[in-house]
Design an enzyme around this catalytic site. Structure first.
Site, PDB file in Angstrom:
ATOM      1  N   LYS A 192      24.714  33.029  58.660  1.00 36.57           N
ATOM      2  CA  LYS A 192      25.390  32.206  59.389  1.00 36.57           C
ATOM      3  C   LYS A 192      26.428  31.672  58.742  1.00 36.57           C
ATOM      4  O   LYS A 192      26.556  30.904  57.725  1.00 36.57           O
ATOM      5  CB  LYS A 192      24.559  31.131  59.681  1.00 36.57           C
ATOM      6  CG  LYS A 192      25.260  30.165  60.979  1.00 36.57           C
ATOM      7  CD  LYS A 192      24.658  28.845  61.201  1.00 36.57           C
ATOM      8  CE  LYS A 192      25.185  27.883  60.058  1.00 36.57           C
ATOM      9  NZ  LYS A 192      26.687  27.448  60.676  1.00 36.57           N
ATOM     10  N   GLY A 245      26.571  24.819  50.063  1.00 37.80           N
ATOM     11  CA  GLY A 245      27.328  23.577  50.808  1.00 37.80           C
ATOM     12  C   GLY A 245      26.889  22.243  50.179  1.00 37.80           C
ATOM     13  O   GLY A 245      26.919  22.167  49.211  1.00 37.80           O
ATOM     14  N   SER A 246      26.740  21.218  51.223  1.00 37.73           N
ATOM     15  CA  SER A 246      26.497  19.744  50.518  1.00 37.73           C
ATOM     16  C   SER A 246      25.334  19.550  50.050  1.00 37.73           C
ATOM     17  O   SER A 246      24.200  20.437  50.487  1.00 37.73           O
ATOM     18  CB  SER A 246      26.972  18.770  51.706  1.00 37.73           C
ATOM     19  OG  SER A 246      25.838  19.244  52.875  1.00 37.73           O
ATOM     20  N   THR A 247      25.114  18.778  49.065  1.00 35.99           N
ATOM     21  CA  THR A 247      23.761  18.419  48.385  1.00 35.99           C
ATOM     22  C   THR A 247      22.749  17.781  49.474  1.00 35.99           C
ATOM     23  O   THR A 247      21.822  18.108  49.436  1.00 35.99           O
ATOM     24  CB  THR A 247      23.969  17.565  47.361  1.00 35.99           C
ATOM     25  OG1 THR A 247      24.733  18.221  46.382  1.00 35.99           O
ATOM     26  CG2 THR A 247      22.597  16.872  46.801  1.00 35.99           C
ATOM     27  N   GLU A 248      23.515  17.299  50.632  1.00 34.67           N
ATOM     28  CA  GLU A 248      22.642  16.392  51.593  1.00 34.67           C
ATOM     29  C   GLU A 248      22.023  17.598  52.387  1.00 34.67           C
ATOM     30  O   GLU A 248      20.830  17.306  52.592  1.00 34.67           O
ATOM     31  CB  GLU A 248      23.717  15.717  52.586  1.00 34.67           C
ATOM     32  CG  GLU A 248      23.103  14.945  53.421  1.00 34.67           C
ATOM     33  CD  GLU A 248      24.515  14.616  54.624  1.00 34.67           C
ATOM     34  OE1 GLU A 248      25.752  14.736  54.108  1.00 34.67           O
ATOM     35  OE2 GLU A 248      24.243  13.932  55.615  1.00 34.67           O
ATOM     36  N   GLY A 250      21.386  20.561  51.568  1.00 33.29           N
ATOM     37  CA  GLY A 250      20.468  21.380  50.301  1.00 33.29           C
ATOM     38  C   GLY A 250      19.250  20.530  50.485  1.00 33.29           C
ATOM     39  O   GLY A 250      18.022  21.293  50.314  1.00 33.29           O
ATOM     40  N   GLU A 267      23.442  26.400  46.133  1.00 36.77           N
ATOM     41  CA  GLU A 267      24.719  26.093  45.179  1.00 36.77           C
ATOM     42  C   GLU A 267      25.204  24.936  46.142  1.00 36.77           C
ATOM     43  O   GLU A 267      25.732  24.934  47.100  1.00 36.77           O
ATOM     44  CB  GLU A 267      25.673  27.212  45.426  1.00 36.77           C
ATOM     45  CG  GLU A 267      25.252  28.547  44.832  1.00 36.77           C
ATOM     46  CD  GLU A 267      25.140  28.419  43.374  1.00 36.77           C
ATOM     47  OE1 GLU A 267      25.372  27.686  42.580  1.00 36.77           O
ATOM     48  OE2 GLU A 267      24.641  29.408  42.778  1.00 36.77           O
ATOM     49  N   CYS A 301      33.826  23.391  45.019  1.00 32.10           N
ATOM     50  CA  CYS A 301      32.858  22.796  44.351  1.00 32.10           C
ATOM     51  C   CYS A 301      32.830  22.532  42.952  1.00 32.10           C
ATOM     52  O   CYS A 301      32.374  21.666  42.472  1.00 32.10           O
ATOM     53  CB  CYS A 301      31.477  23.911  44.984  1.00 32.10           C
ATOM     54  SG  CYS A 301      31.394  24.984  44.364  1.00 32.10           S
ATOM     55  N   GLU A 402      31.167  13.465  45.444  1.00 28.29           N
ATOM     56  CA  GLU A 402      32.002  14.448  45.793  1.00 28.29           C
ATOM     57  C   GLU A 402      33.206  14.258  46.701  1.00 28.29           C
ATOM     58  O   GLU A 402      32.721  13.885  48.083  1.00 28.29           O
ATOM     59  CB  GLU A 402      31.421  15.721  45.944  1.00 28.29           C
ATOM     60  CG  GLU A 402      32.095  17.042  46.205  1.00 28.29           C
ATOM     61  CD  GLU A 402      31.269  18.313  46.516  1.00 28.29           C
ATOM     62  OE1 GLU A 402      30.553  18.378  47.242  1.00 28.29           O
ATOM     63  OE2 GLU A 402      31.408  19.439  45.606  1.00 28.29           O
TER      64      GLU A 402
HETATM   65  P1  NAI Z   1      27.411  21.268  54.983  1.00 27.15           P
HETATM   66  O1  NAI Z   1      26.647  21.336  54.026  1.00 27.15           O
HETATM   67  O2  NAI Z   1      27.284  20.263  56.305  1.00 27.15           O
HETATM   68  O3  NAI Z   1      27.888  22.541  55.705  1.00 27.15           O
HETATM   69  C1  NAI Z   1      27.662  23.781  55.224  1.00 27.15           C
HETATM   70  C2  NAI Z   1      27.022  24.866  55.817  1.00 27.15           C
HETATM   71  O4  NAI Z   1      25.663  24.430  56.208  1.00 27.15           O
HETATM   72  C3  NAI Z   1      27.599  25.140  57.276  1.00 27.15           C
HETATM   73  O5  NAI Z   1      27.512  26.484  57.538  1.00 27.15           O
HETATM   74  C4  NAI Z   1      26.795  24.507  58.133  1.00 27.15           C
HETATM   75  O6  NAI Z   1      26.819  24.868  59.379  1.00 27.15           O
HETATM   76  C5  NAI Z   1      25.406  24.458  57.591  1.00 27.15           C
HETATM   77  N1  NAI Z   1      24.480  23.313  58.130  1.00 27.15           N
HETATM   78  C6  NAI Z   1      24.799  21.965  58.260  1.00 27.15           C
HETATM   79  N2  NAI Z   1      23.669  21.129  58.461  1.00 27.15           N
HETATM   80  C7  NAI Z   1      22.752  22.035  58.652  1.00 27.15           C
HETATM   81  C8  NAI Z   1      21.398  22.029  58.531  1.00 27.15           C
HETATM   82  N3  NAI Z   1      20.669  20.829  58.914  1.00 27.15           N
HETATM   83  N4  NAI Z   1      20.612  23.053  58.553  1.00 27.15           N
HETATM   84  C9  NAI Z   1      21.202  24.250  58.038  1.00 27.15           C
HETATM   85  N5  NAI Z   1      22.121  24.634  57.988  1.00 27.15           N
HETATM   86  C10 NAI Z   1      23.242  23.229  58.083  1.00 27.15           C
HETATM   87  O7  NAI Z   1      28.886  20.714  54.598  1.00 27.15           O
HETATM   88  P2  NAI Z   1      30.104  20.245  55.536  1.00 27.15           P
HETATM   89  O8  NAI Z   1      29.541  18.868  56.595  1.00 27.15           O
HETATM   90  O9  NAI Z   1      30.832  21.048  56.133  1.00 27.15           O
HETATM   91  O10 NAI Z   1      30.934  19.187  54.298  1.00 27.15           O
HETATM   92  C11 NAI Z   1      30.482  17.950  53.927  1.00 27.15           C
HETATM   93  C12 NAI Z   1      30.642  17.891  52.464  1.00 27.15           C
HETATM   94  O11 NAI Z   1      29.851  18.719  51.784  1.00 27.15           O
HETATM   95  C13 NAI Z   1      32.057  18.204  52.022  1.00 27.15           C
HETATM   96  O12 NAI Z   1      32.887  17.001  52.040  1.00 27.15           O
HETATM   97  C14 NAI Z   1      31.853  18.381  50.509  1.00 27.15           C
HETATM   98  O13 NAI Z   1      31.795  17.284  49.720  1.00 27.15           O
HETATM   99  C15 NAI Z   1      30.331  19.006  50.705  1.00 27.15           C
HETATM  100  N6  NAI Z   1      30.358  20.481  50.567  1.00 27.15           N
HETATM  101  C16 NAI Z   1      30.392  21.193  49.471  1.00 27.15           C
HETATM  102  C17 NAI Z   1      30.563  22.623  49.287  1.00 27.15           C
HETATM  103  C18 NAI Z   1      30.332  23.354  48.150  1.00 27.15           C
HETATM  104  O14 NAI Z   1      30.691  24.413  47.883  1.00 27.15           O
HETATM  105  N7  NAI Z   1      29.505  22.835  47.117  1.00 27.15           N
HETATM  106  C19 NAI Z   1      30.967  23.388  50.719  1.00 27.15           C
HETATM  107  C20 NAI Z   1      30.991  22.607  51.641  1.00 27.15           C
HETATM  108  C21 NAI Z   1      30.892  21.319  51.674  1.00 27.15           C
END
Ligand code: NAI
Ligand code: MG
Length: 499
Positions: A192, A245-248, A250, A267, A301, A402
């Protein structure tokens, strides 16, 4: 508008039709018939519509992946044939690099000079590196002392159906980081992409078809995190989730995975310290510190968002950085001269702007940059000026959370112990930089940092051959290198009575 910027001729054709999902080797609409829009963040124009997959579509994709794993030709295919398919995919990415780079820039905003020379070639490298591993994944034999006479050996077997969820900051490269090792180890996949940036993944799906992967080996479901992503994480027939993606999110995944105790690798975020000692070669350290925070608009990240500078050279570093920042060219990423593009989305723009306001409220000073004024040409897109905060305290929100944008805190320090302690004072532990000419100090500090990666007199490098991942709340597991094979295989110990 697009043609002025010399778009690759395939792109208008690719965008003209609403995009469908790849399930069991077929391009399909979502079961609900729903679609969502994906935008160009430089202009807020709609690029195209994309199928909005949810629980039902995830279920179809998981079934296809299960069938391909259990009975399909994938698991029976000889390692050298699997390897050849992955090499073929890398070749196809390379052959379509110009198109993929522009598509990435259109969907994500990043400068095309970065997508063309970093994202796309690194994706190729990644597939090639793991294509090489396919024929080298071996077990071991063990000298067991149990009574009797036994041959004890291990096999490294694939885990099964793997769900992979990635963010929007390096869409194609994140797909490569996830798909390449999973495929090399013989798993089948439901992938996804992020809802903000699905396009290069869908084009990759076409290349996967063209390369000749069997149906159902790679399934791509586009959709939102809370629906499609959540359904994949909860699915009882998924054996593993790999997430970036986000720690939240994760943490949500760790909770949801308990249903069938699926394996989880993560990650996550970082608040990465980059440390410049007074004896460093500043002609290298300063440009690297700028790239560490402004590359990819700071949406990285590993971005070096906490810059610790030894007090003796603090003023010198700040003024050199300020001068360099004024020259960074912000603009539409498709322009070859652009050095920094817009942020990915309205949501991300708001998040970063909120952090800039919070920083000011808590008493930090904007040394350069700050909120974008509404009147400029750039206000059409999600642009944020490269911004430096001074007068920052380690306890402030902008020094702890972050931001994921082009916003840097520069903090002075007085001695080595002080800076190690402050650098480690974080819930994250993804990456760190150390700049000094003193070899002993460099090693001492590198050893003391609680961080999955430490760069010495360098910043931001990754390589398919080198393990990557986080300490503390920055993740679980190590991608890349041979360590990624641990994430995508399970070990079976076989005892053969040879008496
Ligand atoms: P996110 O963690 O919500 O999204 C990343 C992926 O997870 C997307 O594909 C999203 O559709 C999916 N996702 C979201 N909620 C989910 C759930 N409940 N269950 C399964 N999959 C889910 O990140 P977002 O909202 O786009 O960005 C928010 C913050 O997160 C950013 O400002 C940044 O601080 C951090 N982030 C960190 C990343 C990294 O590489 N460490 C990458 C993206 C965001
Ligand atoms: Mg989110």
């Amino acid at each position: 508008m697009h043609n002025e910027l010399n778009l690759h001729p395939n792109i208008p054709k690719f965008l003209a039709q609403p995009k469908r999902m790849l399930i069991n080797g077929q391009w399909v609409e979502s079961t609900s018939g729903k679609q969502f829009e994906t935008l160009n963040p430089a202009t807020r124009e709609v690029l195209t519509k994309v199928a909005e997959g949810d629980k039902e579509d995830i279920n179809c994709a998981v079934q296809a992946a299960r069938k391909a794993f259990a009975e399909g030709p994938w698991s029976r295919m000889k390692p050298n044939e699997r390897s050849r398919l992955i090499y073929k995919l890398a070749d196809l990415i390379e052959q379509n690099a110009d198109e993929l780079a522009q598509l990435e820039t259109l969907d994500n905003g990043k400068p095309v000079r970065e997508s063309r020379y970093v994202d796309i070639p690194s994706s190729c490298e990644h597939f090639r590196y793991y294509a090489g591993w396919v024929t080298k994944i071996t077990g071991e034999t063990f000298p067991v002392s149990a009574p009797g006479n036994f041959l004890n050996y291990t096999r490294r077997e694939p885990i099964g159906v793997v769900g992979q969820i990635v963010p929007w900051n390096f869409p194609l490269l994140m797909a490569a980081w996830k798909l390449a090792p999973a495929l090399a180890c013989g798993n089948t996949i439901v992938f996804k992409p992020a809802e903000q940036t699905p396009l290069t993944t869908l084009r990759l799906g076409e290349l996967i078809q063209e390369a000749g992967f069997p149906d159902g080996v790679v399934n791509i479901v586009t959709g939102f995190g809370e629906t499609a992503g959540a359904a994949l994480v909860k699915h009882e027939d998924v054996d593993k989730i790999a997430f970036t993606g986000s720690t939240e999110v994760g943490k949500i995944i760790v909770g949801e995975a308990k249903g069938n105790l699926k394996k989880v690798s993560l990650e996550l975020g970082g608040k990465n310290p980059n440390i410049i000692f007074a004896d460093a070669d500043l002609s290298k350290a300063i440009p690297a510190a700028l790239a560490a925070i402004f590359f990819n608009q700071g949406e990285v990240c590993t971005s070096g968002s906490r810059l610790y500078v030894e007090r003796k050279i603090y003023d010198q570093v700040i003024s050199a950085m300020t001068e360099a920042i004024q020259k960074i060219k912000l603009g539409n990423g498709l322009m070859p001269s652009t050095e920094m593009g817009p942020l990915v989305s309205e949501e991300q723009l708001k998040r970063v702007n909120d952090y800039i306001e919070i920083g000011q409220k808590e008493g930090a000073e904007i040394y350069v940059g700050g909120l974008q004024s509404d009147e400029t040409e750039l206000s059409k897109g999600y642009f944020v000026k490269p911004t430096i905060f001074t007068n920052v305290d380690d306890q402030m929100t902008i020094a702890k959370e972050e931001i994921f944008g082009p916003v840097l805190s520069v903090l002075p320090f007085d001695n080595t112990d002080d800076v190690i302690c402050r650098a480690n004072h974080s819930t994250f532990g993804l990456a760190a930089g150390v700049w000094t000419k003193d070899v002993s100090k460099a090693h001492r500090v590198a050893n003391a940092l609680e961080s999955g990666t430490v760069w010495v007199n360098a910043y931001g490098l990754t390589d398919a051959a080198s393990p990557f991942g986080g300490y503390k709340q920055s993740g679980i597991g190590r991608e890349m290198g041979s360590t990624a094979l641990d994430l995508y295989t399970q070990i079976k110990s076989i005892w053969v009575n040879i008496d």
